[in-house]
Design an enzyme around this catalytic site. Sequence first.
Site, mmCIF file in Angstrom:
data_model
loop_
_atom_site.group_PDB
_atom_site.id
_atom_site.type_symbol
_atom_site.label_atom_id
_atom_site.label_comp_id
_atom_site.label_asym_id
_atom_site.label_seq_id
_atom_site.Cartn_x
_atom_site.Cartn_y
_atom_site.Cartn_z
ATOM 1 N N LYS A 241 0.843 -1.200 0.000
ATOM 2 C CA LYS A 241 0.000 0.000 0.000
ATOM 3 C C LYS A 241 0.873 1.243 0.000
ATOM 4 C CE LYS A 241 -1.959 2.674 2.919
ATOM 5 N NZ LYS A 241 -1.746 3.920 2.134
ATOM 6 N N GLU B 182 -0.987 7.604 0.324
ATOM 7 C CA GLU B 182 -2.069 8.204 -0.466
ATOM 8 C C GLU B 182 -1.592 9.461 -1.221
ATOM 9 O OE1 GLU B 182 -2.026 7.547 2.738
ATOM 10 O OE2 GLU B 182 -2.808 9.182 3.994
ATOM 11 N N GLY C 209 6.823 4.776 8.464
ATOM 12 C CA GLY C 209 5.971 5.949 8.588
ATOM 13 C C GLY C 209 6.097 6.565 9.967
ATOM 14 N N GLY D 245 2.822 3.661 13.767
ATOM 15 C CA GLY D 245 3.574 2.448 14.128
ATOM 16 C C GLY D 245 3.031 1.806 15.395
ATOM 17 N N GLU E 59 9.817 1.023 10.760
ATOM 18 C CA GLU E 59 10.842 2.063 10.632
ATOM 19 C C GLU E 59 10.117 3.393 10.804
ATOM 20 O OE1 GLU E 59 12.399 4.867 9.672
ATOM 21 O OE2 GLU E 59 13.329 4.322 7.744
ATOM 22 N N CYS F 179 13.603 10.297 7.056
ATOM 23 C CA CYS F 179 13.459 9.675 8.382
ATOM 24 C C CYS F 179 14.724 9.853 9.213
ATOM 25 C CB CYS F 179 13.097 8.209 8.244
ATOM 26 S SG CYS F 179 14.171 7.307 7.131
ATOM 27 N N GLU G 69 9.586 14.991 15.778
ATOM 28 C CA GLU G 69 9.969 14.888 14.371
ATOM 29 C C GLU G 69 9.161 15.896 13.552
ATOM 30 O OE1 GLU G 69 8.983 11.269 12.019
ATOM 31 O OE2 GLU G 69 11.099 11.284 11.487
HETATM 32 P P1 NAI Z 1 1.650 8.144 8.353
HETATM 33 O O1 NAI Z 1 2.431 7.319 9.303
HETATM 34 O O2 NAI Z 1 0.234 8.473 8.693
HETATM 35 O O3 NAI Z 1 1.610 7.414 6.909
HETATM 36 C C1 NAI Z 1 2.531 6.447 6.472
HETATM 37 C C2 NAI Z 1 1.779 5.303 5.804
HETATM 38 O O4 NAI Z 1 0.931 4.681 6.763
HETATM 39 C C3 NAI Z 1 0.848 5.742 4.664
HETATM 40 O O5 NAI Z 1 0.852 4.754 3.664
HETATM 41 C C4 NAI Z 1 -0.503 5.799 5.346
HETATM 42 O O6 NAI Z 1 -1.571 5.643 4.463
HETATM 43 C C5 NAI Z 1 -0.409 4.626 6.292
HETATM 44 N N1 NAI Z 1 -1.300 4.684 7.442
HETATM 45 C C6 NAI Z 1 -1.744 5.784 8.111
HETATM 46 N N2 NAI Z 1 -2.584 5.434 9.104
HETATM 47 C C7 NAI Z 1 -2.689 4.081 9.068
HETATM 48 C C8 NAI Z 1 -3.427 3.127 9.830
HETATM 49 N N3 NAI Z 1 -4.212 3.486 10.843
HETATM 50 N N4 NAI Z 1 -3.290 1.820 9.518
HETATM 51 C C9 NAI Z 1 -2.497 1.425 8.511
HETATM 52 N N5 NAI Z 1 -1.772 2.289 7.752
HETATM 53 C C10 NAI Z 1 -1.885 3.594 8.022
HETATM 54 O O7 NAI Z 1 2.474 9.454 8.066
HETATM 55 P P2 NAI Z 1 1.924 10.902 7.586
HETATM 56 O O8 NAI Z 1 0.624 11.191 8.246
HETATM 57 O O9 NAI Z 1 1.968 10.915 6.121
HETATM 58 O O10 NAI Z 1 3.051 11.858 8.165
HETATM 59 C C11 NAI Z 1 3.022 12.242 9.531
HETATM 60 C C12 NAI Z 1 4.409 12.298 10.111
HETATM 61 O O11 NAI Z 1 4.953 10.993 10.120
HETATM 62 C C13 NAI Z 1 5.423 13.108 9.348
HETATM 63 O O12 NAI Z 1 5.363 14.451 9.649
HETATM 64 C C14 NAI Z 1 6.708 12.476 9.788
HETATM 65 O O13 NAI Z 1 7.097 13.022 11.030
HETATM 66 C C15 NAI Z 1 6.354 11.030 10.001
HETATM 67 N N6 NAI Z 1 6.766 10.202 8.849
HETATM 68 C C16 NAI Z 1 7.870 9.416 8.979
HETATM 69 C C17 NAI Z 1 8.322 8.685 7.904
HETATM 70 C C18 NAI Z 1 9.532 7.827 7.984
HETATM 71 O O14 NAI Z 1 10.209 7.642 6.995
HETATM 72 N N7 NAI Z 1 9.841 7.216 9.095
HETATM 73 C C19 NAI Z 1 7.669 8.747 6.595
HETATM 74 C C20 NAI Z 1 6.467 9.566 6.589
HETATM 75 C C21 NAI Z 1 6.077 10.270 7.681
#
Ligand code: NAI
Length: 485
Positions: free
Chosen positions: A174, A177, A227, A232, A249, A283, A381
């Site tokens: 997945k 989005e 993410g 997580g 991660e 990250c 972060e």
């Molecule tokens: P997010 O963690 O919400 O999204 C990452 C992925 O998880 C996307 O594919 C999203 O659709 C999916 N996701 C979201 N909620 C979920 C759920 N309940 N169950 C299963 N999958 C789910 O990250 P977001 O909202 O785009 O960004 C928020 C913050 O997260 C950023 O400001 C940053 O601090 C951090 N982040 C860290 C990343 C990393 O590489 N470790 C990458 C992206 C964001």
Amino acid sequence: MKRYRMLINGEWVEAARGAFFPVYDPSTEEVTAEAPDAAAEDADRAVRAARAAFDTGPWPQTTAQERGRILLRLAERVRKGAAMLAEIESRNSGKPIVEAEFDVADVATCFEYYGGLATKVMGHVNPVPDNALSLSLREPVGVAAQIIPWNYPLLMAAWKLAPALAAGCTCVLKPAEQTPLTALELAQWFPEVGLPPGVVNIVTGFGETAGAPLVQHPDVNKVAFTGSAAVGKQIVKMAADTIKRVTLELGGKSPNIFFADADFEAAIDGALFGVFINQGEVCSAGSRILVEHPIYSRFVEAMTEKAKRIKLGPPLERETKMGPLVSREQYERVRSYQEIGKQEAKVASGGGRPAALARGYYVEPTIFYDAPNSARIAQEEIFGPVATVIPFADEKDAIRIANDTPYGLAAAVWSRDIFKAFRMVKALRAGVVWVNHMQPTFVEAPWGGYKQSGFGRELGPWGIEEYLETKQVHINLNEQPIGWY
Ligand code: NAI
Ligand code: MG
């Protein structure tokens, strides 16, 4: 405007309820494409396809040699289509085209690496004292649900798919989005490289509606997630009911540490590169810049001077060094941290949006200094081009500040004193430590975090381990009954 479909069981399909979501160009704020807005029923369909491909075929009949060749052919196909992939990636994510080209090259390298590794997975003979042959076999863990973020859309897809396929797993991927396009473009080549239907399924949609059903699905054996820490934590809870294997991660607040004896020019460059590459949407961003007292003021000045010359602009222009942030949501998040920072620290440069760019999710590269490590801008972060510079007194002080974070993904140390640098390497609680550099990442070396940056390791032989089970086989060589009763 292109309307994409997603890939389930080798077929290009819409979501069952027919909905689509818009995909943006963050430099214009305009919708440039649409992708299927998948929900639980679509996730279920994809998992059933992956399950069938894993359980009954064709994947279990595909040899490691053949799986390896599929990955090598995919790598070659990516190299041929690199210009197209890089352009779509740059346009959709906002990252400078030159960086997108590096990403796509790394994608091909990742498929090549695991294409080679597929035939190097080996078991053991266990030296048990019985008259027996005891073996450890390595077997694929099964169906993997892989949920990835938007900062390195295609590279994260490769980091997830390549080791899983090499191990013999089947996948439901997945994409985020915000950035579903390059994974879908990649998937158009699956038939020609010989990847059978159902082995990789791509479900596009939002986290709660398309991601969560994958994590909860009883037929999924493993979840790999990159993410936010917040999501997580939810994933670990959701996966608990069915005892899924989970790897996470989750980013961090990585310290980039500069001692007074570091090469000054290289240090300034390294501080900026560490936190501003990919708009700071990294990250492992070196977002806490720790500088030793004797060079502190000169360091902030030199960094500021150079940061002011960073070329912001449309991501497809080759001179651009910083594009827009990925989305309105991320733009607003980073803008709010710029305001928080003004309350908590002094501003050396930036702090707003660039006046010259009227449209697009651009923010200025921002440097805060004189912040306490307890400040929100030093603990949370931000995931944007925002640096927090913090002074330190000596080695002990640097270690204390560096480790004073719930995260532990990465760290870097700059010094010419190898004794001090190596002591720091041992003292830092992080999964990746660079010395006199920050950010280089190679498929041959392990990637992942300590503490709340997650668990499990990607890349290298560690990456494939996360997709393997170990089966103990005991072959009795005595021809008599056990003789106990
Ligand atoms: P997010 O963690 O919400 O999204 C990452 C992925 O998880 C996307 O594919 C999203 O659709 C999916 N996701 C979201 N909620 C979920 C759920 N309940 N169950 C299963 N999958 C789910 O990250 P977001 O909202 O785009 O960004 C928020 C913050 O997260 C950023 O400001 C940053 O601090 C951090 N982040 C860290 C990343 C990393 O590489 N470790 C990458 C992206 C964001
Ligand atoms: Mg989110």
